[in-house]
Design a protein around this motif. Structure first.
Motif, PDB file in Angstrom:
ATOM      1  N   ARG A 239       0.843  -1.265   0.002  1.00  0.00           N
ATOM      2  CA  ARG A 239       0.057  -0.007  -0.049  1.00  0.00           C
ATOM      3  C   ARG A 239       0.842   1.286  -0.010  1.00  0.00           C
TER       4      ARG A 239
ATOM      5  N   HIS B 193       0.343   6.308  -2.540  1.00  0.00           N
ATOM      6  CA  HIS B 193      -0.257   4.938  -2.995  1.00  0.00           C
ATOM      7  C   HIS B 193       0.423   4.633  -4.410  1.00  0.00           C
TER       8      HIS B 193
ATOM      9  N   ALA C 183       1.730  -9.309  -4.723  1.00  0.00           N
ATOM     10  CA  ALA C 183       0.801  -8.086  -4.987  1.00  0.00           C
ATOM     11  C   ALA C 183      -0.448  -8.389  -4.483  1.00  0.00           C
ATOM     12  N   PRO C 184      -1.215  -7.471  -3.706  1.00  0.00           N
ATOM     13  CA  PRO C 184      -2.555  -7.877  -3.527  1.00  0.00           C
ATOM     14  C   PRO C 184      -3.276  -7.794  -4.813  1.00  0.00           C
TER      15      PRO C 184
ATOM     16  N   LEU D 251      -6.547  -4.527  -6.468  1.00  0.00           N
ATOM     17  CA  LEU D 251      -6.058  -3.215  -5.929  1.00  0.00           C
ATOM     18  C   LEU D 251      -6.941  -2.159  -5.962  1.00  0.00           C
ATOM     19  N   TRP D 252      -8.012  -2.244  -7.026  1.00  0.00           N
ATOM     20  CA  TRP D 252      -8.720  -1.016  -7.196  1.00  0.00           C
ATOM     21  C   TRP D 252      -9.985  -0.964  -6.076  1.00  0.00           C
TER      22      TRP D 252
ATOM     23  N   TRP E  95      -9.187  -0.861  -2.996  1.00  0.00           N
ATOM     24  CA  TRP E  95      -8.509   0.170  -2.171  1.00  0.00           C
ATOM     25  C   TRP E  95      -9.026   1.476  -2.139  1.00  0.00           C
TER      26      TRP E  95
ATOM     27  N   MET F  60      -7.029   4.136  -6.842  1.00  0.00           N
ATOM     28  CA  MET F  60      -6.408   2.610  -7.206  1.00  0.00           C
ATOM     29  C   MET F  60      -7.181   2.438  -8.609  1.00  0.00           C
TER      30      MET F  60
ATOM     31  N   TRP G  27      -5.545   0.389 -11.871  1.00  0.00           N
ATOM     32  CA  TRP G  27      -4.863  -0.827 -11.985  1.00  0.00           C
ATOM     33  C   TRP G  27      -5.913  -1.866 -12.707  1.00  0.00           C
TER      34      TRP G  27
ATOM     35  N   ASN H 171      -0.693 -13.662  -4.790  1.00  0.00           N
ATOM     36  CA  ASN H 171      -1.249 -12.597  -3.676  1.00  0.00           C
ATOM     37  C   ASN H 171      -0.176 -12.387  -2.677  1.00  0.00           C
TER      38      ASN H 171
END
Length: 368
Positions: free
Chosen positions: A90, A114, A148-149, A152-153, A155, A159, A162, A183
Motif C-alpha cells: 500500500r 499510494h 501483490a494484493p 487493488l482497485w 482500495w 487505485m 490498476w 497474492n
C-alpha cells in the motif's frame, strides 16, 4: 508468465525432493537422504553427485563418529540459483535479489502515498536494470516473482488505474527468465513454508498483519489458494459485529487511531503504549475467532502469526490471541497452537522470490 526454458533448471522429481529436504531440514548426509526418500543408497549417490556437479549442492567436511562409516553432510550451494522478488504494498514497493538459501543479497525500496502502475513499473524496471548489470555473467537467475494484493482497485478511487493492468506480462518483456505473480499474503505464507525457521506441521494457517491483515493456508505441506484464489483469504473472513478480519487486525486500523502513517521499518514504530495495547486486544479477539473457525473447518493444529510489525508487537499479538482463544467456546474441537512466525517484514519479498524457486526446485513444480 513463462519465457523460453532454461536448460540448467531441468531437474527430476527426485532431485527436487532432495533439494527440498535439505532446504527444510538443513545439511543432511546421503544415508539420511536415502532413509527419508526411500531411494537406494546408489540412487542417492548418483543424484547428489549430479546436483553437486551442477552447482546446487555443496559437500561439507567429513564427519567421523565413534560408530559407523564417516558421513559427509550435503548443503545447498548459495549461488546455485538466484531469484528476483518484487513486493507491491500500500505504501511501499520492494525489489530484492535472493540466493538459493534464502538470503537477501540486494534490496531496493521506494515509499509512496499510494501505488500507481506507472510508478511501480518504473521502479521495477530501473531496479532490475541496476541489479542485472551488477551481476557476473555466470550468475544464474531462475526467475522473478511478484507479490501483490489482488483487486487493488478495491482500495479506493485513486487505485482505479490498476484495472486491466497485467503487471507480470509488462515486466516479462525483454527478460531472459520467467515471471510469476501471486497474492502478497499467500506469498508470506509460502515464505514461512520454504524459508522459515519454525518447525511446522504439514497443515497450518498463517496470519500476516500488515497494512491490511491477510493470510494463507497450508494443507499436506502445500500452499492452497483454490481455483478462484479465495482459499486462505483470511483477511476477508467475517468476524462478529458485521466486520472482516482486516477491519480489526490491520496496521491501517492502528494508523487511523494514531491519525498518522507508520514508517515501513521497526525503528520508526513509535506508538503510545495504551493505544497499541487496545489495538492488540481487539486484533487478538478477531484473530482468535478466525483461527478457531479455520480449525473447525480444516482441523488445523497450528496457527502462525507474523507481520510487518516489530518483534515485541508480534509477540504481544500471539500472546493475546492465545488468551482470547481460551475464552471462545470450542466444544468438539481442539484449539490450535498459536506460534510466532520467523520472517517478519521480509516475508512477502522472500515469498515473491519463492515463486520461481518453487516452480523449478520444489516437488510438483509449484507452491500451490
Amino acid at each position: 508468465m513463462l519465457n523460453d526454458p532454461i536448460p540448467w533448471l531441468d531437474l527430476s522429481q527426485n532431485e527436487r525432493q532432495i533439494l527440498s529436504l535439505i532446504r527444510r531440514r538443513g545439511p543432511l548426509p546421503r544415508a539420511a537422504l536415502a532413509h527419508v526418500t526411500g531411494l537406494s543408497p546408489q540412487a542417492i549417490t548418483n543424484l547428489t553427485r549430479k546436483l553437486i556437479q551442477n552447482g546446487f549442492l555443496d559437500a561439507g567436511e567429513v564427519v567421523r563418529g565413534k560408530v559407523g562409516q564417516p558421513s559427509t553432510p550435503l548443503s545447498l550451494a548459495p549461488e546455485g540459483a538466484l531469484f528476483l522478488g518484487l513486493k507491491l504494498g500500500r505504501r511501499l514497493v520492494e525489489l530484492a535479489l535472493v540466493d538459493f538459501v534464502g538470503h537477501i543479497k540486494i534490496h531496493r525500496q521506494e515509499i509512496y502515498s499510494h501505488p500507481t502502475p506507472e510508478r511501480v513499473l518504473a521502479f521495477a524496471r530501473q531496479g532490475l536494470a541496476t541489479i542485472l548489470d551488477s551481476l557476473a555473467p555466470s550468475a544464474r537467475i531462475a526467475g522473478m516473482g511478484i507479490a501483490a494484493p489482488f483487486r487493488l482497485w478495491d482500495w479506493g478511487s485513486e487505485m482505479a488505474g490498476w484495472h486491466d493492468v497485467d503487471l507480470s506480462a509488462s515486466l516479462a518483456e525483454g527478460l531472459a527468465f520467467p515471471v510469476f505473480l501471486e497474492n502478497d499474503a499467500s506469498t508470506a505464507c509460502a515464505a514461512e513454508l520454504i524459508f522459515g525457521r519454525s518447525v511446522l506441521p504439514r497443515d497450518f494457517v498463517h496470519l500476516y498483519i500488515a497494512h491490511f491483515a491477510g493470510g494463507g493456508v497450508v494443507l499436506d505441506g502445500r500452499l492452497r489458494i483454490g481455483p478462484r484464489r479465495n482459499a486462505g483469504a483470511l483477511g476477508s473472513m467475517p468476524i462478529p459485529g458485521g466486520r472482516q478480519l482486516l477491519d480489526a487486525a490491520s496496521v491501517s486500523t492502528l494508523e487511523q487511531r494514531l491519525g498518522r502513517s507508520l514508517p515501513p521499518d521497526d525503528s520508526g514504530w513509535q506508538v503510545p503504549t495504551d493505544v497499541e495495547a487496545q489495538w492488540i486486544a481487539e486484533a487478538a479477539h478477531a484473530l482468535a475467532f478466525v483461527a478457531l473457525s479455520a480449525t473447525a473447518l480444516l482441523d488445523i493444529p497450528v496457527v502462525v502469526i507474523d507481520g510487518a510489525v516489530p518483534p515485541a508487537t508480534r509477540r504481544a499479538l500471539a500472546d493475546a490471541t492465545r488468551t482470547a482463544m481460551e475464552a471462545l467456546p470450542a466444544a468438539g474441537i481442539d484449539r490450535p497452537k498459536v506460534i510466532e512466525g520467523s520472517l517478519a517484514r521480509s516475508a512477502r519479498i522472500l515469498g515473491a522470490a519463492a515463486l520461481p524457486l518453487a516452480h523449478f526446485f520444489e516437488p510438483g513444480g509449484a507452491l500451490a
